[in-house]
Design an enzyme around this catalytic site. Sequence first.
Site, mmCIF file in Angstrom:
data_model
loop_
_atom_site.group_PDB
_atom_site.id
_atom_site.type_symbol
_atom_site.label_atom_id
_atom_site.label_comp_id
_atom_site.label_asym_id
_atom_site.label_seq_id
_atom_site.Cartn_x
_atom_site.Cartn_y
_atom_site.Cartn_z
ATOM 1 N N GLU A 65 -47.448 52.237 -52.439
ATOM 2 C CA GLU A 65 -47.354 53.634 -52.314
ATOM 3 C C GLU A 65 -48.695 54.420 -52.692
ATOM 4 O O GLU A 65 -49.111 55.343 -51.731
ATOM 5 C CB GLU A 65 -46.299 54.404 -53.041
ATOM 6 C CG GLU A 65 -44.853 54.078 -52.519
ATOM 7 C CD GLU A 65 -44.303 52.985 -53.353
ATOM 8 O OE1 GLU A 65 -45.006 51.889 -53.919
ATOM 9 O OE2 GLU A 65 -43.098 52.555 -53.135
ATOM 10 N N HIS A 134 -33.348 56.247 -59.525
ATOM 11 C CA HIS A 134 -32.857 56.474 -58.102
ATOM 12 C C HIS A 134 -32.116 57.811 -57.748
ATOM 13 O O HIS A 134 -31.584 57.651 -56.773
ATOM 14 C CB HIS A 134 -32.457 55.194 -57.287
ATOM 15 C CG HIS A 134 -33.209 53.976 -57.315
ATOM 16 N ND1 HIS A 134 -33.335 53.194 -58.531
ATOM 17 C CD2 HIS A 134 -33.775 53.233 -56.230
ATOM 18 C CE1 HIS A 134 -34.127 52.019 -58.088
ATOM 19 N NE2 HIS A 134 -34.403 52.178 -56.797
#
Lengths: 339, 330
Positions: A65, A134
């Site tokens: 990322e 998450h």
Amino acid sequence: MTQSNNRKLTIARAMAESVAQEMRTDDRVFVMGEDIGELGGVYGNTRGLLEEFGKERIRDTPISETAFIGAAVGAAQDGMRPVVELMFVDFFGVCFDAIYNLMAKNIYFSGGSLKVPMVLMTSTGGGYSDGGQHSQCLYGTFAHLPGMKVVAPSNAYDAKGLMTAAIRDDSPVVFMYHKRLQGMGWLGTEPGATVKTPEESYTVEIGKAAIARKGSDVTIVSLGLGVHHALKAAEKLSEEGVEAEVVDLRSLVPLDRDTIRESVARTGRLIVVDEDYHSFGVSGEIIASVTEHDISVLKAAPRRVAFPDVPIPFERGMEQFCLPNADKIIAAYREIEAG
Amino acid sequence: MQPSLEQKLWMYETMVLSRRCEEQIAKIYMEGKTPVFNMANGTIPGEMHLSDGQEPVAVGVCAHLDAEDIVTATHRPHHQAIAKGVDLDRMMAEIFGKATGLSGGRGGHMHLFDPAVNFACSGIIGQGLGPAVGAALSRKMQGKPGVAVAFIGEGATNQGAFHEALNLAAVWNVPFVCVVEDNAWGISVSKAASTSVPRNDVRAASYGIPGHYVEGNDPYRIHEVAGEAIARARAGKGPSLIEVETFRLAGHFMGDAEGYRPEGEKDALFEIDPIPRMRQRLLDDGDASDEQLSNIEKKAEERIEQAIRFARESDEPRPEDALTAVFAQA
């Protein structure tokens, strides 16, 4: 009204349709991220794009990322208009420098001589037992830091229009979509997010809230999934003659303070619903926007229904205990009524 | 292959220009900071990272670059900015925090951006790498010419961004070159104490790309190796990694007492200062006369004086301008 305007889309399909329409008319637009090609995005929001546009413009990335969001910044500064995906907003921890030190600051550091036209789309929210890395929303974290616009749609119409506006914007826009609004059955989707969505291209102005329901007795301000909780609470309250107005923020940055203030000035009561953490976040900001402007409009102390200041627990009962819902909003209204 | 005579003279002139720039900044930086040193005071407030000694890397690489090529630089960016052709007056004004500066005083010396020559900075170690790879990708996708060079320090090779960016550049085969300025010290921690390999060129093997190590802070040798890597990138053959042995003649930042350096290290470095060495080499090789070089030096000094005059005479920004240019102008 054309037939297309009666077509209902999920947010996932609305996002993909917007990106596809922009890609057809603008060669500079491309998509990159993890599993956005062959798989069509874990949350379905890039489905069908690879088949139409190919691997050059629909670019699966390594799990890097920092590199690929940094690369999006460099490509945007060089004239491209990347739409880049951070699969879960929770993953910002591995790449935030690229986001808040590069993407969000380079226009300022160039004195406005640079443009950084990129969209960072990222999934938010819990409620399906995905655990504490998450399931977060982190709206306040992104909205707090200057230099990036932040949007969070509650339905497909807004999702398509906001995505188109975001891609055409010369500043970076963080597009935060809630997993439980995506229309993915396996996530227990909220049906109210799947709405009539025109086929033709259009924009929803970034920085403009919407009145999702008219009312005169209390203003409920929320965003994303919280708007649907608010609408359900409003229907129940209506049965007892209390008419709640629901403000769907749609954008956090810029924040449409005028619409919030105008509504609260009429109702005199304010509840903020936010799936992000309770303290130092969106809910406090909304309340401050009202009270620092004109505290006299309030007939009662404002209330907030937000996620308590704990990591998001895995177990269903514990997680649901913490999440906002319609019953909690009604309970908040009871507190206001009791004075 | 040696640089052409024209390139040699440009390299010498640019090295001198950069050194004069740093010398003048060092002097002006202390205005208003004596007798008590306070970083917040003076004509040039804030941190100051000078590049004395590292000039050969900037000129050896940038001799191969045009305005259309992309450079991302670090917290120590002056030599790279000057070699890339950043507007010197506006750069100096930015360092002074003036309204005429590259960003009107919003950035400062660690955040120099000049889109006219595709120059950008990040003050965070290793974070120019991603944007450089992205700019290289942009050129490849648009079919436009241009190579992106990310300058980093040797300390940045231990950042995750280094691994991620080099892998990404290699996987996507973009016109990108990573240039590591190995000045042996990450502030006070030596390369030996921080890095598992003595030379970072070997790390290129992890990404299946060519790796080069250039010894001796030698502008001609840097020019040669960088030339090959940049030509390779231009030809669409993919990225390269180059580490260059260099050194800083100043502290990490102004005010650094440099107590971490072994005794005598600094004196020995001044003995091999690359600028007098290059001057001597130009004379020895018959490439230039003493008079010619003195002329170049005088011109460089005048150019820096002009930039400083421009910076001093420029207005300060209006404080309320701090609230503008957060988002792109319509």
